[in-house]
Design an enzyme around this catalytic site. Structure first.
Site, PDB file in Angstrom:
ATOM      1  N   ASP A  21      -1.739  -3.132   3.447  1.00 28.07           N
ATOM      2  CA  ASP A  21      -3.013  -3.815   3.679  1.00 28.07           C
ATOM      3  C   ASP A  21      -3.731  -3.997   2.339  1.00 28.07           C
ATOM      4  O   ASP A  21      -4.019  -3.023   1.654  1.00 28.07           O
ATOM      5  CB  ASP A  21      -3.857  -2.980   4.650  1.00 28.07           C
ATOM      6  N   ASN A  23      -6.709  -5.979   2.026  1.00 26.93           N
ATOM      7  CA  ASN A  23      -8.132  -6.310   2.133  1.00 26.93           C
ATOM      8  C   ASN A  23      -8.941  -5.315   2.951  1.00 26.93           C
ATOM      9  O   ASN A  23     -10.101  -5.560   3.270  1.00 26.93           O
ATOM     10  CB  ASN A  23      -8.310  -7.721   2.707  1.00 26.93           C
ATOM     11  N   ASP A  25      -8.706  -4.179   6.129  1.00 27.00           N
ATOM     12  CA  ASP A  25      -9.010  -4.342   7.557  1.00 27.00           C
ATOM     13  C   ASP A  25      -8.081  -3.524   8.444  1.00 27.00           C
ATOM     14  O   ASP A  25      -8.137  -3.622   9.669  1.00 27.00           O
ATOM     15  CB  ASP A  25      -8.963  -5.820   7.966  1.00 27.00           C
ATOM     16  N   ASP A  29      -0.731  -7.363   5.222  1.00 25.35           N
ATOM     17  CA  ASP A  29      -0.902  -8.802   5.005  1.00 25.35           C
ATOM     18  C   ASP A  29       0.003  -9.292   3.874  1.00 25.35           C
ATOM     19  O   ASP A  29       0.715  -8.508   3.231  1.00 25.35           O
ATOM     20  CB  ASP A  29      -2.370  -9.129   4.714  1.00 25.35           C
ATOM     21  N   ASP A  98      11.230 -15.559  10.041  1.00 27.10           N
ATOM     22  CA  ASP A  98      11.602 -15.325  11.431  1.00 27.10           C
ATOM     23  C   ASP A  98      11.344 -16.617  12.200  1.00 27.10           C
ATOM     24  O   ASP A  98      10.231 -17.135  12.202  1.00 27.10           O
ATOM     25  CB  ASP A  98      10.757 -14.185  12.016  1.00 27.10           C
ATOM     26  N   ASP A 200      15.130 -15.539  16.240  1.00 28.12           N
ATOM     27  CA  ASP A 200      14.808 -14.648  17.340  1.00 28.12           C
ATOM     28  C   ASP A 200      15.453 -15.131  18.637  1.00 28.12           C
ATOM     29  O   ASP A 200      15.374 -16.312  18.984  1.00 28.12           O
ATOM     30  CB  ASP A 200      13.283 -14.592  17.499  1.00 28.12           C
ATOM     31  N   GLU A 256      19.765 -13.637  16.236  1.00 37.83           N
ATOM     32  CA  GLU A 256      19.656 -12.476  17.126  1.00 37.83           C
ATOM     33  C   GLU A 256      20.302 -12.879  18.447  1.00 37.83           C
ATOM     34  O   GLU A 256      19.797 -13.753  19.147  1.00 37.83           O
ATOM     35  CB  GLU A 256      18.190 -12.092  17.331  1.00 37.83           C
ATOM     36  N   HIS A 328      12.587  -3.756  13.562  1.00 40.23           N
ATOM     37  CA  HIS A 328      11.267  -3.658  14.191  1.00 40.23           C
ATOM     38  C   HIS A 328      11.350  -3.374  15.691  1.00 40.23           C
ATOM     39  O   HIS A 328      10.331  -3.035  16.306  1.00 40.23           O
ATOM     40  CB  HIS A 328      10.490  -4.963  13.959  1.00 40.23           C
ATOM     41  N   ASP A 329      12.518  -3.521  16.296  1.00 42.06           N
ATOM     42  CA  ASP A 329      12.705  -3.280  17.726  1.00 42.06           C
ATOM     43  C   ASP A 329      13.433  -1.977  18.018  1.00 42.06           C
ATOM     44  O   ASP A 329      13.716  -1.675  19.184  1.00 42.06           O
ATOM     45  CB  ASP A 329      13.517  -4.421  18.355  1.00 42.06           C
TER      46      ASP A 329
END
Length: 562
Positions: A21, A23, A25, A29, A98, A200, A256, A328-329
């Site tokens: 991150d 910034n 929040d 990013d 992606d 994907d 995928e 990520h899965d």
């Protein structure tokens, strides 16, 4: 075998929301990624795969896209992306995007138009069908994230198909205009200078137009896969995509393809098929549980060896492998396939890396894997963010198939949220990921496992990955050599031989927390055999015939490289 840059590359997957991150929040990013490009350069990777960064309502963390040509506000601007692409290219790192085109968000302008009326020009951009009766969907298919795969639209009185969330309506690839729109969008990104696509659920873009009921295996819903995975037109559509877009650029493309067999993979990624460069299969990471994905048991090594070896051997010279333990899965590799205890975490993480990176194919590293990051110690259901995990809990416990305690145990092993906890940069607040409250909790072990600490330790998991990547760039046999499994019936040791002309490479990996005996082939007992890498300080060449717990070693026989 034809040499290609994407065969020789090492890919690093970034899940932008959880990487860095910039910034304050609490959400990672694009400028956070820019800040860490030199870290990735030091690691030695060649390609960044960015999980979706497009405009999205975030029902499924960006895999529900409302505008393919805009950047998600939380991630930055198109200028930030352009700067990232430019700076990455300047230091020799490519970027692949992606591509999510089986479905869009229900907030995409196409769908907002499509649902207005049955006569709307965009109606046929999606898959609409009449129900079988009042309140009865067109068929019994269940969605991947739970519930029916059909949602009734009250305005027009018809159902639309969503193989995932109701907020992810499936595009109608039968419509030539949809395909043209998708290809134009892809070409737009290629002209921008990106280096390829990870596609994907690309194996789901073609559906059997009869939409028959599926077999009911668990619970209330039917299995759509025989009718919507590797469908009747999928290869026709991908050949058209290749002709209209992919063939015009020097790209890396990986599909995928859930449920793919070796035979089917040859169609997707065969050198003469003109579709994709390679595919992701899921045999080694799925289907090993009591309820398919859901389990709390360790994977069976004999099954794992059989699956990975079949893909190594049977793709042969015809197609190319993609190599990965996690993404990520998937849960964290060291927690799933290794040992995340303090005693063996680092050594088993190195063992897993050795086993994978010495195989034939393109290796993928998921962010934090190079640090040996582990699963999060979830204790409460409220700690989970992932739509799949929460829906599975509700459905399986709701039907009485699994108790609360058992389902929590399954989630602690297999939830997608394990991969999505913030990258652990240092031992400061929020692991150096953000200066505020992160969108998802940081793993409490970040004070011990973090990039700052590993960069300072020459024996760390990070530096071990660096060495593996360096070896891959130095030894052609690691990229292009053939593969032969040995010690096939050993339940603790994964051992194989790579061969390229007169060169040989022996790879030994102990997947257990006990010493294991190994049968060293006679040719590797010669004096001129070199140990390329070993995950213990005292190489196992001094202990031939035995491997320490989670030990891994690679031995090279051939003409030494400069």
């Amino acid at each position: 075998m034809e040499r290609k840059w994407w065969k020789e590359a090492v890919v690093y997957q970034i899940y932008p929301r959880s990487f860095k991150d910039s910034n304050g929040d609490g959400i990672g990013d694009l400028n956070g990624i820019r800040e860490k490009l030199q870290y990735l350069k030091l690691l030695g990777i060649d390609v960044i795969w960015l999980s979706p960064i497009y405009q999205s309502p975030n029902d499924d963390n960006g895999y529900d896209i409302s505008d393919y040509k805009m950047i998600m506000d939380e991630f930055g601007t198109m200028k930030d992306f352009n700067d990232l692409l430019k700076e990455a290219h300047e230091i020799g790192i490519r970027i692949i995007m992606d591509l999510v085109v089986n479905h869009t968000s229900d907030e995409h302008p196409w769908f907002l138009e499509s649902r207005k009326s049955r006569e709307n020009p965009y109606r046929d951009y999606y898959i609409w069908r009449e129900g079988k009766g009042v309140g009865v969907p067109p068929n019994n298919w269940g969605a991947c994230f739970g519930g029916s795969a059909w949602k009734l639209d009250e305005n027009t009185g018809m159902y639309y198909l969503h193989l995932f969330s109701p907020k992810q309506p499936d595009l109608n690839w039968e419509n030539e205009t949809v395909r043209r729109e998708v290809f134009e969008m892809m070409d737009w990104w290629c002209r921008k200078g990106i280096d390829g696509f990870r596609m994907d659920v690309i194996s789901m873009i073609s559906k059997n137009q009869a939409f028959p009921d599926g077999e009911v295996k668990e619970g209330l819903y039917g299995d759509f896969s025989p009718y919507a995975v590797h469908g009747p037109m999928v290869h026709t559509y991908l050949k058209e995509m290749n002709e209209k877009v992919l063939s015009k650029y020097d790209l890396m493309t990986v599909g995928e393809t859930a449920g793919v067999t070796v035979e089917e993979a040859r169609k997707y990624a065969g050198a003469q098929e003109h579709e994709l460069n390679m595919v992701f299969h899921f045999e080694h990471v799925e289907g090993d549980g009591e309820l398919l994905k859901w389990t709390d048991k360790k994977p069976d090594l004999l099954r794992l060896k059989k699956i990975l070896s079949r893909w190594q051997e049977e793709l042969g010279e015809e197609a190319w492998n993609s190599l990965y333990w996690d993404n990520h899965d998937q849960p964290r590799a060291v927690s799933r396939f290794g040992d995340d205890s303090s005693r063996y975490r680092a050594v088993s993480a190195k063992m897993l890396a050795t086993c994978l990176h010495m195989m034939r194919g393109t290796p993928y590293i998921y962010q934090g894997e190079e640090l040996g990051m582990t699963n999060f110690p979830f204790t409460e259901l409220t700690q989970f963010k992932d739509i799949e995990s929460l829906n599975a809990y509700g459905e399986l416990t709701g039907k009485g198939l699994v108790s609360h305690e058992k389902m929590m145990s399954y989630l602690r092993c297999k939830s997608r949220d394990h991969a999505r906890t913030p990258m652990q940069w240092d031992d400061g607040p929020s692991a150096g990921f953000t200066v505020s409250v992160p969108w998802i909790s940081v793993n409490p072990n970040y004070t011990e496992i973090n990039a700052k600490k590993e960069l300072a330790d020459k024996n760390s998991v990070f530096h071990y990955y660096r060495k593996l990547i360096e070896l891959r760039k130095k030894y052609e046999i690691i990229v292009y050599g053939s593969y032969q499994l040995i010690m096939k019936e050993d339940a603790r040791v994964f051992a194989y031989i790579r061969s390229l002309q007169s060169e040989r490479l022996l790879v030994l990996c102990n997947f257990s927390d006990e010493e294991a005996a190994v049968s060293i082939p006679e040719e590797f007992l010669r004096e001129d055999v070199k140990c390329l890498i070993d995950n213990y300080d005292n190489p196992s060449s001094q202990r031939r015939g035995r491997l320490l717990p989670y030990e891994a070693a690679a031995y090279y026989l051939g003409k030494e490289k400069n």
